[in-house]
Structures are given as structure tokens and as C-alpha cells.
Scaffold this motif. Sequence first.
Motif, mmCIF file in Angstrom:
data_model
loop_
_atom_site.group_PDB
_atom_site.id
_atom_site.type_symbol
_atom_site.label_atom_id
_atom_site.label_comp_id
_atom_site.label_asym_id
_atom_site.label_seq_id
_atom_site.Cartn_x
_atom_site.Cartn_y
_atom_site.Cartn_z
ATOM 1 N N LEU A 157 0.820 -1.206 0.000
ATOM 2 C CA LEU A 157 0.000 0.000 0.000
ATOM 3 C C LEU A 157 0.859 1.263 0.000
ATOM 4 C CD1 LEU A 157 -2.779 -1.048 2.541
ATOM 5 C CD2 LEU A 157 -3.034 -0.786 0.077
ATOM 6 N N ILE A 158 1.953 1.245 0.761
ATOM 7 C CA ILE A 158 2.834 2.422 0.827
ATOM 8 C C ILE A 158 3.475 2.686 -0.530
ATOM 9 C CG2 ILE A 158 4.943 3.349 1.867
ATOM 10 C CD1 ILE A 158 4.201 1.630 4.370
ATOM 11 N N ALA A 159 4.014 1.632 -1.159
ATOM 12 C CA ALA A 159 4.669 1.818 -2.457
ATOM 13 C C ALA A 159 3.677 2.323 -3.496
ATOM 14 C CB ALA A 159 5.303 0.510 -2.910
ATOM 15 N N SER A 160 2.488 1.763 -3.495
ATOM 16 C CA SER A 160 1.465 2.206 -4.442
ATOM 17 C C SER A 160 1.141 3.676 -4.238
ATOM 18 C CB SER A 160 0.198 1.357 -4.280
ATOM 19 O OG SER A 160 -0.848 1.831 -5.089
ATOM 20 N N ARG A 161 1.099 4.095 -3.004
ATOM 21 C CA ARG A 161 0.749 5.486 -2.695
ATOM 22 C C ARG A 161 1.873 6.454 -3.057
ATOM 23 N NH1 ARG A 161 -3.610 6.751 -0.719
ATOM 24 N NH2 ARG A 161 -4.058 8.868 -0.031
ATOM 25 N N LEU A 162 3.121 6.013 -2.950
ATOM 26 C CA LEU A 162 4.247 6.905 -3.221
ATOM 27 C C LEU A 162 4.509 7.099 -4.706
ATOM 28 C CD1 LEU A 162 6.910 6.017 -0.495
ATOM 29 C CD2 LEU A 162 5.270 7.902 -0.552
ATOM 30 N N LEU A 163 3.922 6.226 -5.540
ATOM 31 C CA LEU A 163 4.111 6.430 -6.964
ATOM 32 C C LEU A 163 3.509 7.787 -7.345
ATOM 33 C CD1 LEU A 163 5.446 4.643 -9.106
ATOM 34 C CD2 LEU A 163 3.170 4.005 -9.883
ATOM 35 N N ARG A 164 4.138 8.452 -8.300
ATOM 36 C CA ARG A 164 3.786 9.819 -8.631
ATOM 37 C C ARG A 164 2.284 9.973 -8.840
ATOM 38 N NH1 ARG A 164 7.372 11.466 -13.189
ATOM 39 N NH2 ARG A 164 8.886 11.158 -11.528
ATOM 40 N N PRO A 165 1.684 11.039 -8.248
ATOM 41 C CA PRO A 165 0.246 11.267 -8.436
ATOM 42 C C PRO A 165 -0.119 11.326 -9.915
ATOM 43 C CG PRO A 165 1.129 12.740 -6.765
ATOM 44 C CD PRO A 165 2.308 12.044 -7.379
ATOM 45 N N GLY A 166 -1.254 10.747 -10.228
ATOM 46 C CA GLY A 166 -1.688 10.693 -11.613
ATOM 47 C C GLY A 166 -1.274 9.432 -12.332
ATOM 48 N N SER A 167 -0.482 8.590 -11.677
ATOM 49 C CA SER A 167 -0.078 7.333 -12.308
ATOM 50 C C SER A 167 -1.297 6.441 -12.504
ATOM 51 C CB SER A 167 0.961 6.606 -11.441
ATOM 52 O OG SER A 167 2.124 7.381 -11.287
ATOM 53 N N HIS A 175 2.643 3.908 6.896
ATOM 54 C CA HIS A 175 1.393 4.065 6.150
ATOM 55 C C HIS A 175 0.484 5.089 6.822
ATOM 56 C CE1 HIS A 175 -1.878 3.037 3.497
ATOM 57 N NE2 HIS A 175 -2.651 2.691 4.519
ATOM 58 N N GLY A 176 0.362 4.996 8.145
ATOM 59 C CA GLY A 176 -0.522 5.898 8.859
ATOM 60 C C GLY A 176 -0.083 7.339 8.793
ATOM 61 N N VAL A 177 1.207 7.593 8.951
ATOM 62 C CA VAL A 177 1.666 8.983 8.974
ATOM 63 C C VAL A 177 1.588 9.602 7.582
ATOM 64 C CG1 VAL A 177 4.169 8.675 8.568
ATOM 65 C CG2 VAL A 177 3.364 10.486 10.090
ATOM 66 N N LEU A 178 1.837 8.816 6.536
ATOM 67 C CA LEU A 178 1.684 9.339 5.177
ATOM 68 C C LEU A 178 0.227 9.716 4.905
ATOM 69 C CD1 LEU A 178 4.021 6.948 3.171
ATOM 70 C CD2 LEU A 178 4.283 9.430 3.388
ATOM 71 N N ARG A 179 -0.693 8.855 5.274
ATOM 72 C CA ARG A 179 -2.108 9.151 5.062
ATOM 73 C C ARG A 179 -2.548 10.337 5.918
ATOM 74 N NH1 ARG A 179 -5.337 5.392 2.478
ATOM 75 N NH2 ARG A 179 -6.692 7.230 2.417
ATOM 76 N N ASP A 180 -2.055 10.401 7.145
ATOM 77 C CA ASP A 180 -2.492 11.443 8.062
ATOM 78 C C ASP A 180 -1.980 12.818 7.647
ATOM 79 O OD1 ASP A 180 -4.009 11.984 10.471
ATOM 80 O OD2 ASP A 180 -2.088 12.533 11.388
ATOM 81 N N ARG A 181 -0.790 12.886 7.081
ATOM 82 C CA ARG A 181 -0.268 14.172 6.632
ATOM 83 C C ARG A 181 -1.046 14.683 5.419
ATOM 84 N NH1 ARG A 181 1.556 17.724 8.671
ATOM 85 N NH2 ARG A 181 3.416 18.341 7.534
ATOM 86 N N ASP A 216 -4.286 13.645 4.601
ATOM 87 C CA ASP A 216 -5.719 13.752 4.892
ATOM 88 C C ASP A 216 -5.929 13.414 6.364
ATOM 89 O OD1 ASP A 216 -8.436 13.973 4.673
ATOM 90 O OD2 ASP A 216 -8.730 12.007 3.760
ATOM 91 N N PRO A 217 -5.719 14.392 7.260
ATOM 92 C CA PRO A 217 -5.740 14.092 8.701
ATOM 93 C C PRO A 217 -7.083 13.560 9.166
ATOM 94 C CG PRO A 217 -5.688 16.470 8.294
ATOM 95 C CD PRO A 217 -5.424 15.809 6.980
ATOM 96 N N ARG A 218 -7.038 12.378 9.696
ATOM 97 C CA ARG A 218 -8.233 11.732 10.253
ATOM 98 C C ARG A 218 -7.845 10.994 11.522
ATOM 99 N NH1 ARG A 218 -12.593 10.877 6.411
ATOM 100 N NH2 ARG A 218 -12.042 11.804 4.397
ATOM 101 N N ALA A 219 -8.818 10.762 12.370
ATOM 102 C CA ALA A 219 -8.545 10.118 13.656
ATOM 103 C C ALA A 219 -7.984 8.714 13.466
ATOM 104 C CB ALA A 219 -9.822 10.082 14.493
ATOM 105 N N ARG A 220 -8.492 7.989 12.462
ATOM 106 C CA ARG A 220 -8.031 6.605 12.301
ATOM 107 C C ARG A 220 -6.571 6.540 11.881
ATOM 108 N NH1 ARG A 220 -11.728 7.038 7.885
ATOM 109 N NH2 ARG A 220 -10.743 6.931 5.819
ATOM 110 N N TRP A 221 -6.142 7.504 11.043
ATOM 111 C CA TRP A 221 -4.735 7.491 10.640
ATOM 112 C C TRP A 221 -3.844 7.908 11.810
ATOM 113 C CZ3 TRP A 221 -5.354 4.482 7.071
ATOM 114 C CH2 TRP A 221 -6.217 4.667 6.002
ATOM 115 N N LEU A 222 -4.291 8.866 12.574
ATOM 116 C CA LEU A 222 -3.527 9.275 13.757
ATOM 117 C C LEU A 222 -3.375 8.110 14.727
ATOM 118 C CD1 LEU A 222 -2.197 11.561 15.418
ATOM 119 C CD2 LEU A 222 -4.462 12.012 16.391
ATOM 120 N N ALA A 223 -4.478 7.402 14.984
ATOM 121 C CA ALA A 223 -4.418 6.255 15.889
ATOM 122 C C ALA A 223 -3.499 5.175 15.347
ATOM 123 C CB ALA A 223 -5.826 5.694 16.107
#
Length: 501
Positions: A115-125, A169-175, A177-184
Motif C-alpha cells: 500500500l505504501i509503495a502504491s501510494r508513493l508512486l507519482r500522483p496521476g499514475s 502508512h498511517g503517517v503518510l495518510r495522516d499528513r 488527509d488528517p483523520r482520527a483513524r490514521w492518527l491512531a
Amino acid sequence: MPGSTRARAAGAAPRQDGHHRAGAPPWAWLVPVLVALATTAWRYDAKPLWRDEVYTLATAERSYPVMLRGLRVTDAGLGPWYALVHPWVRVSTDEAWLRLPGALATVLAAALVGLIASRLLRPGSAAGARAVAGAVAGSAFALTPVVVDHAQEARPYPVVLACVAATAHGVLRDREDPRARWLALWVGGSVLAAALHVLTGAPAVAALLAVAFALPGRARRSRVALGALPAAAATLAMLAVGFSQAPGRIDDGFPLLRQTLRLSSAYVGGAFAVLVLLVLCAAGAAHLRRDRAHLLLVLAWAAAPVAALAASAAGGQLFAARYAGATAPALAVLAGVGAGALARRAGTGSARAGVAALAVAALLVGQGAHLVQSRQRPYVTDDVPSAVAALAQRARPGDAVVHLGNTTRPHVRYYLPAGTPVDDVLLLRDTDVSVSVGGDDLPDVQRAPALAGRERVWLVGVVLNDPWEEVFASWVGPARDGRALAFEGDYGAVRVELWER
């Protein structure tokens, strides 16, 4: 115009990093899960427990007050792990059950890496390229030698790696799109990673959170700073209790540079694997060069565990390749991004699938030899079942047995056939109340009288660099005094001797 301005103001704030990162395609995590399941399930219960796993069992079986009393003497740095496993071993002490947390954590970590690698691929891929990035990253992680070696063990390392991956994964998502679940997710993952093994988990999460603090994103930096405080507190606490029990473990002659360079064997299983990973990681770094914050995050994540381990050894503390295992998911992420970047250049979906299949096949070829060798070994270091079988075959009523080494007694008991006629004559306090997880033996001056009337005495213990008569003098001397060697056998790193008048 004013109305549209008000509408924008009332809506969601624009992303500060200017990126829109679509969700990961299912293949980004499903392929890693399948690969990790296959590599971890293969010969899952083929090896007997080795001494570190027995330490987990013998410590976690004890009541919490007795456990705490023993941890004040040794291995306090893994206290949270034993406390966490305590209710687990109350259910069963079967090998498969003991190893299940590590096996499940390996599968979870592989999915998170994908999931992390997929997310780090350049936006628009394209979704296909992101699926390639995730599939290759998670598969690369599951095939990494240090992951393969410890995925089937009742030890904390796979759980720590899963916690580190959850933090990333959580900190990348939280930065973004800050949400409680990613922070937790990232706060909980970072605390567990630091508490369960301070040398393996704490350096990785410290690097991740330090770089995440500087990442552009929608969340305030104070959110990262405050969220990192529990992990920092856990790290300081575990450093205090753990390193206080490990003074001078490594002498001044320790070849630090050579041993640090040899850590590469924890991540690659041969020359071809080196080539494959270098190509994929180079492609990943090249792809992220325009996204320097995320490139820095992955590189810091990969470097921090190795740097911390080298610093530990330089300070005379601890050094083991498995302690730098948290580098493995970072390298796998970088390799997956590289594969996804290559897939971006492929024009069609079938071409992208071909890139993924080729990358995974190359990794399997490169890392597969180590996987097969590791899984087909009959034991890790200690072949205790064969050792106790030899003892049980030759034992006679009235025989005495002397256990040498902290985990030898519970290890032998775990595999010794019921009714074997040997007397544990030196045992003073058993493991359920003793300070040592191996039980407390009689004081030195009482050992010779306890063995004096025995015609035959068995010695069972771990083979060390120094001879037993030096390391275990007050045990071995009385056992051998007036007796001749009647049988000896080495079973991995375990030796069995029979001394008879």
C-alpha cells in the motif's frame, strides 16, 4: 464570482502539497498477501523451537509478578513483548500457536508495504502502474532473507516490522488527509514498535516521524510532534531498562565496519538478487527525485536501523543482523516504486502486468535460494528433539541430569518424552517461581553432594565458544568427578554427554 469564492471557502481546504493520491488498487496489497502467505506457510511447523523461542515461552508462561522479578535481572528490554504474549500462551503452548503472531504480522506487513509503495508512486499514475508498485514491493518484502528467517518464529521481530510499516502508512495518510483513524494507526504503531524492540523498531519510527514532521501536508506539524511523544517516551524507557542490562557485550576488537557491511546479506540472498534490487531501487529513487520529501522519508527509514545498530555496537552493547530488520520494508518500498515507475512507461495493461510478473519472477529467482535453504533446514540452531531422543533411548532409572544454560531446562522438558527416568537433582526452584527462566539450581557448594551418590550423570547444554569446564565449572566438575565419558553427541548447537562411574 463572490458566490463561488464562498463555496470554495466552505468546502474542504485544498491540499497543501498539491497532490491527489488515489487509493491503491486491490492487487497492490492482494499479491503481497498471497506471496507472504505462501512463503510463511511453507514448512511452517517443520522446525523445532530454538532457544530464543523457548525464552519467549518460558518467560511469557510465568505470572506477571514472577515475570517482572526475572526481568529485573535479565532481558528487560523485551519485557513488553513477554507481557503481550502472556495471555497468548495461556491458550496453548503448541509450536504452531506460538509462532502464529509472527506469521500473521509478516502477512500484514507485506500488505502495508504494498500500500505504501502504491501510494508513493507519482500522483496521476495509472492504476495498473500503482498495482505493479504495490505488488512488487510487498513481494520483495516477503522474500527478503531477514523476513524469511524470522517469519516463523515466536519472537517480536515480525510484529515490530508490521508496526513500523503501519507507522509509515498511517503517517503518510495522516499528513495528506488528517483523520482520527490514521492518527491512531501511526501513534499506536510507533509506540508498539519502540516498546517491543528498541533497537529494531525505535530507530525506524524515529526517522519516519522526523521526516514526516517536515513533509508538506494538510495536517499541522504540531500534530506530528505531539503524536510522536508517546513513542519517544517508550524509546527512552526501553533504552534505560534494556541497555542497563547489557554493559560491555561487545569488546574493543569487534570488526564493526566488516559486520555492518555484512548486513547486506540480511536483505539479499545472492549476486543476482543484489542486481535486481539495485536496478529497482535505483529506478525508485530516480522516480522520487521530484518528490524529495518522500524520497528522504524512504531513505531515512532504510538507513536509521543500520545506523542505530552500528552505534549500539560502537558503544559496546548489542549487534545482530535481525536488529536491523526494519530496513527491509523501506528497501522493498523503494524497489516497488521503481517497478511501478518502469510500468508507467509501458503502454498497455498487459505490458504493465508483464513488468510486474518479470520483477516478481526476478526477485523470486534471486531470493528464492535463500528461501528454500532456510525453510528446508531441519532446525534453526538447536536440534533438541534429537538430543533428548538420544538421552531417552539410553536413560536408566536413577540417572541424574544436569542442565547447562539458561533455557536448557525448559527446552529439554518441552521435547523430553514423558516418563524418561532422569532426576533433575540440582533443581532448587522451578521455573514458575524462580528468578531465572531456566529454574534456579542448588548453590555451588551443594551440587557435588547432590550428585555424589549417582552412578550416571547426563550433561545437556548449549555448545559455546569456550569449553563447558570453564563456563559451567560448578556444574560440570561435580558431574564428571570420578566418572568416565560413556556417551556424547552433538545435535546442532546442543551437546549431550553421559558420565558413568
